[in-house]
Design an enzyme around this catalytic site. Structure first.
Site, PDB file in Angstrom:
ATOM      1  N   ALA A  23       0.827  -1.205   0.000  1.00  0.00           N
ATOM      2  CA  ALA A  23       0.000   0.000   0.000  1.00  0.00           C
ATOM      3  C   ALA A  23       0.860   1.254   0.000  1.00  0.00           C
ATOM      4  CB  ALA A  23      -0.932  -0.001   1.211  1.00  0.00           C
ATOM      5  N   ARG A 116       4.758 -12.599  -3.747  1.00  0.00           N
ATOM      6  CA  ARG A 116       4.622 -11.320  -3.045  1.00  0.00           C
ATOM      7  C   ARG A 116       5.897 -10.485  -3.172  1.00  0.00           C
ATOM      8  NH1 ARG A 116       0.214 -10.731   0.226  1.00  0.00           N
ATOM      9  NH2 ARG A 116       1.162  -8.880   1.100  1.00  0.00           N
ATOM     10  N   TYR A 223      -1.131 -22.971  -6.839  1.00  0.00           N
ATOM     11  CA  TYR A 223      -0.973 -22.403  -8.181  1.00  0.00           C
ATOM     12  C   TYR A 223       0.513 -22.199  -8.473  1.00  0.00           C
ATOM     13  CZ  TYR A 223      -1.185 -18.023  -5.386  1.00  0.00           C
ATOM     14  OH  TYR A 223      -1.017 -17.041  -4.437  1.00  0.00           O
ATOM     15  N   ASP A 300      -4.006  -1.937   4.485  1.00  0.00           N
ATOM     16  CA  ASP A 300      -4.432  -2.684   5.663  1.00  0.00           C
ATOM     17  C   ASP A 300      -4.589  -1.819   6.899  1.00  0.00           C
ATOM     18  OD1 ASP A 300      -4.607  -5.046   4.315  1.00  0.00           O
ATOM     19  OD2 ASP A 300      -2.770  -5.927   5.110  1.00  0.00           O
TER      20      ASP A 300
END
Length: 423
Positions: A23, A116, A223, A300
């Site tokens: 963010a 990530r 995945y 968040d």
């Protein structure tokens, strides 16, 4: 590149971003693109992300496209062919969504799965290239508004002054108490994660899809990552030890017991997990106000959510894009920069985002409950899932659609910026 905090006791900038996660980096990049002088401070000595894979739905990859970063993400990510749900006890396929073709056309961008740390690096490099000042080892203790500017006080005695302060310091935000007196909410569920190399011994049937197995009080997701070099596995289950207050747990007996009734493919996948650390699952109740003076929360810090819709990072990117738009024409105008416009811009941003993110937070909770049911509820859930046709978009449009999320498609956004800000 990043640098350590200077010894100067007072530093001034247009925009101060607190927090160097997804963010914070996205917000810093968005406002730097608008022309702001942006400083981002991060408490850790180095920038980085822990964890494994994440899913970027089209509402997030559209934002990367707007900033010219989607191709970089695609170079190191994977575009799965399908999202497939199965019953973890029987192995029966319940429903699938084809993620290319009509899906990508409808939503204006692809569905991407990416590590990530890879997405974090794409955003970090974007900030570096754009000229964001990145500073490590800065612990912000408090923020106040003084004479119309945000002032952040740090543990090292350095004060940062800015026209606006973006609080992007995560689930356990030190800035959220400025707007709410709440605490993180425990879900009773924990996650174990793992990434392993894909070899000739890896079952090949599911290596092009996102596979979700739904079981009573548990689920498992798999995945591929990094152009099919790695297999990402996440196991989430209801934990008695976490309910007792233990964030970490000394053995794997709880993990194995949670999946004892699942099909062999699920039990075998548990071998891919790293069991030295687990992630307790928290969110918070939605709040309407994220603004305190010239400080505004995002990511968040504003709206932490459970992972069942795979929207945590996606909503952070949406936040940044909407703040970019809200400050265009208010703060960043054809006549130059208008710092007084921040009051309007962050109020508009808060208004546009709070309702949408609250819906995502609440839906993620309900969605997670539906994944983990047993008995008659499981039977009914499976019937509902099996009644859905592939490319039935009625359940996706509100979340992925280009209308209603406040994030225009890339060309529309660029056109609007070009109209408001002369080259």
């Amino acid at each position: 590149m990043s640098e350590h905090a200077p010894s100067t006791s007072f530093l001034s900038t247009d925009v101060l971003v607190i927090g160097g996660g997804m963010a914070g980096l996205a917000g810093a990049l968005a406002l730097r693109e608008n022309g702001a002088e942006v400083t981002l401070v991060e408490r850790a000595p180095e920038f980085g992300e822990v964890g494994a894979g994440l899913q970027m739905a089209p509402n997030a990859s559209r934002v990367l496209k707007r900033w010219g970063l989607l191709e970089k993400a695609l170079e190191i990510g994977v575009q799965p062919r399908h999202l497939v749900f199965r019953d973890a006890v029987t192995g029966e396929e319940l429903t699938r969504q084809t993620l290319g073709g009509e899906f990508e056309e409808r939503y204006g961008a692809p569905y991407v799965v990416i590590h990530r740390s890879d997405l974090h690096r794409v955003l970090l490099e974007g900030c570096e290239a754009a000229g964001v000042t990145l500073v490590n080892d800065v612990m912000v203790e408090s923020v106040e508004t003084v004479n119309g500017r945000g002032v952040a006080h740090t543990a090292a005695g350095v004060d940062y002054s800015a026209d606006v302060v973006i609080g992007a310091d995560g689930l356990k935000s030190t800035l959220r108490p400025l707007v709410a007196s709440d605490q993180p909410v425990s879900s009773a569920y924990v996650a174990y994660r793992g990434t392993v190399p894909i070899t000739e011994n890896t079952p090949t049937t599911d290596l092009e899809d996102v596979i979700v197995y739904l079981g009573p009080d548990c689920h498992l997701v798999q995945y591929p990552l990094r152009k099919g070099e790695l297999l990402n596995t996440v196991a989430v289950f209801k934990s008695a030890s976490f309910e007792r207050g233990e964030e970490q747990y000394g053995g794997v007996d709880e993990l194995e017991a949670a999946y004892k009734d699942c099909v062999p493919a699920v039990r075998e996948a548990l071998k891919n997990l790293g069991t030295g650390m687990r992630w307790p699952m928290y969110d918070r109740d939605p709040i309407e106000n994220w603004v305190a003076g010239r400080m505004v929360l995002m990511g968040d810090a504003a709206h932490p959510m459970l992972q069942y819709l795979a929207q945590g990072a996606c909503q952070a990117l949406e936040d940044a894009a909407v703040l970019q738009d809200a400050s265009t024409g208010t703060v960043f105008t054809a006549d130059g920069v208008n710092p007084e416009g921040w009051d309007q811009a962050i109020k508009e941003f808060n208004s546009l985002r709070a309702g949408r993110t609250a819906r995502v937070q609440r839906t993620a909770r309900v969605w997670g409950e539906s994944w983990h049911v047993s008995g008659l509820a499981r039977t009914l859930r499976n019937l509902l899932f099996k009644s859905r046709e592939d490319n039935d978009f009625q359940y996706n449009d509100w979340l992925y659609g280009q209308d209603g999320d406040g994030v225009p498609a890339a060309r529309a956004a660029q056109s609007r910026l070009a109209e408001r800000i002369p080259a």
